[in-house]
Design an enzyme around this catalytic site. Structure first.
Site, PDB file in Angstrom:
ATOM      1  N   ARG A  39       0.821  -1.219   0.000  1.00  0.00           N
ATOM      2  CA  ARG A  39       0.000   0.000   0.000  1.00  0.00           C
ATOM      3  C   ARG A  39       0.855   1.269   0.000  1.00  0.00           C
ATOM      4  NH1 ARG A  39      -5.205  -0.517   2.318  1.00  0.00           N
ATOM      5  NH2 ARG A  39      -4.314  -2.490   3.024  1.00  0.00           N
ATOM      6  N   THR A  40       1.791   1.376   0.934  1.00  0.00           N
ATOM      7  CA  THR A  40       2.586   2.602   1.058  1.00  0.00           C
ATOM      8  C   THR A  40       3.490   2.797  -0.156  1.00  0.00           C
ATOM      9  OG1 THR A  40       2.547   2.436   3.464  1.00  0.00           O
ATOM     10  CG2 THR A  40       4.248   3.827   2.503  1.00  0.00           C
ATOM     11  N   LYS A  96      23.956  -8.345  -0.401  1.00  0.00           N
ATOM     12  CA  LYS A  96      25.359  -8.802  -0.431  1.00  0.00           C
ATOM     13  C   LYS A  96      26.157  -8.234   0.726  1.00  0.00           C
ATOM     14  CE  LYS A  96      25.047  -8.833  -5.481  1.00  0.00           C
ATOM     15  NZ  LYS A  96      25.512  -8.204  -6.734  1.00  0.00           N
ATOM     16  N   ARG A 141      11.637   2.866   3.800  1.00  0.00           N
ATOM     17  CA  ARG A 141      10.959   2.030   4.804  1.00  0.00           C
ATOM     18  C   ARG A 141      11.984   1.016   5.290  1.00  0.00           C
ATOM     19  NH1 ARG A 141       5.215  -0.985   5.198  1.00  0.00           N
ATOM     20  NH2 ARG A 141       4.675   1.180   5.528  1.00  0.00           N
ATOM     21  N   HIS A 153       5.374   6.593  11.307  1.00  0.00           N
ATOM     22  CA  HIS A 153       4.961   6.442   9.912  1.00  0.00           C
ATOM     23  C   HIS A 153       4.208   7.741   9.584  1.00  0.00           C
ATOM     24  CE1 HIS A 153       3.707   4.945   6.175  1.00  0.00           C
ATOM     25  NE2 HIS A 153       3.192   3.784   6.515  1.00  0.00           N
TER      26      HIS A 153
END
Length: 323
Positions: free
Chosen positions: A62-63, A90, A112, A140
């Site tokens: 969604r975000t 890596k 995020r 958030h």
């Protein structure tokens, strides 16, 4: 017409550090930008020639999509990276990844990450603007802002409004951004949930604590219902999902018993039949899909303002003015 407000500065890392005027400026700008998504051609040149990296080191649908829509509708160039398939897998550090991207002359990073404070960590080390799209259990901010905008759309000014955040507050960054944002805008805020899912010092954030969902519903004008974050639970936080629904679930019978026309929000994704029943999620009190729509407008506003735009110039920018 939006009023002149202090600049957001270089980054948007949370709502705790913003003033009431800055939050109002973002919401007013988002209000102006809503109309762009209703056009046949959903694109304006506000961020033309800007390059934005969406660095999602934690799963999100969604975000991430909401940010991508916002960036494309403002005509930005975008690049998406994730932990899988990138140099992070890596062993490359977060800062090395960002610095390498910055060497390619990017303008913003939307990040995020599962670690609280990661957005601040990155913002302190690169010159590009950083937008926090969710960091661990911290904040958030764009979700908090779109929640505020959705409530304001339906209830007007937030001053004095009773908003209760229900559910898994302990693991929720959305709850923290909501508490900071709502209190700065003058709302009275409460939380409700089992003691195991409330932070030990949550009352020190200036919120009322309800132990019974019936009491919360009787008090509230707005319920913001949080998902049980089962993936973050390593122990027995609740007896069972069925028991949680029986004691804390927001059901149609409970909503219909409310003394006023209650507004229902949920940041998604929902556990239907657990924290919220389907006939509430899809019912007349729900504004959950409007939250999703408003999310694009809020993220457009944040991108515009961090690019140097002013709320009072948002209407002109939509017709081709520079940010």
């Amino acid at each position: 017409m939006p009023q002149a407000v202090p600049s957001l500065g270089k980054d948007l890392l949370g709502l705790e550090g913003l003033t009431r005027e800055q939050i109002t400026g973002i919401l007013d700008t988002a209000e102006a930008f809503k109309e762009i998504s209703e056009r046949p051609v959903k694109k304006v040149p506000v961020l033309r020639n800007k390059t934005i990296v969406n660095a999602f080191f934690e799963n999100s649908t969604r975000t991430r999509i909401s940010f991508e829509f916002a960036e494309k509708r403002l005509a930005a160039d975008t690049v998406n990276i994730s932990s899988t398939g990138s140099s992070v897998a890596k062993g490359e550090t977060l800062v090395d990844t960002a610095r390498n991207l910055e060497a390619m002359r990017i303008d913003m990073v939307v990040i995020r990450h599962g670690a609280s404070g990661s957005a601040q960590f990155l913002a302190d080390r690169i010159a590009s603007s950083v937008i926090n799209a969710g960091d661990g259990k911290h904040e958030h901010p764009t979700q908090g802002l779109l929640d505020l905008l959705t409530i304001r759309d339906h209830r007007g000014p937030l001053d004095g409004l009773h908003v209760c955040i229900c559910g898994d507050v302990l693991h929720s960054r959305v709850a923290r951004s909501n508490i900071h944002g709502l209190r700065k805008m003058g709302a009275q805020v409460a939380v409700c949930g089992p003691a195991t899912l409330l932070p030990a010092q949550v009352a020190e954030m200036g919120v009322t604590v309800f132990r019974r969902i019936e009491e919360a519903i009787e008090w509230a004008d707005v319920l913001n219902i949080l998902r049980l974050q089962l993936e973050r639970m390593t122990g027995g936080f609740i007896p069972s999902l069925r028991e949680y629904n029986r004691v804390f679930g927001v059901t149609r019978a409970r909503v219909e018993a409310a003394p006023r026309d209650i507004l229902i929000l949920h940041p998604g994704p929902m556990n239907r039949g657990v924290e919220i029943d389907s006939d509430v999620a899809d019912g007349p009190h729900s504004v959950i899909l409007q939250q999703v729509t408003n999310g694009v407008a809020v993220r457009m506003a944040v991108l515009y303002l961090l690019s140097g735009g002013q709320p009072e110039q948002a209407e002109a920018a939509k017709t081709g003015g520079a940010a």
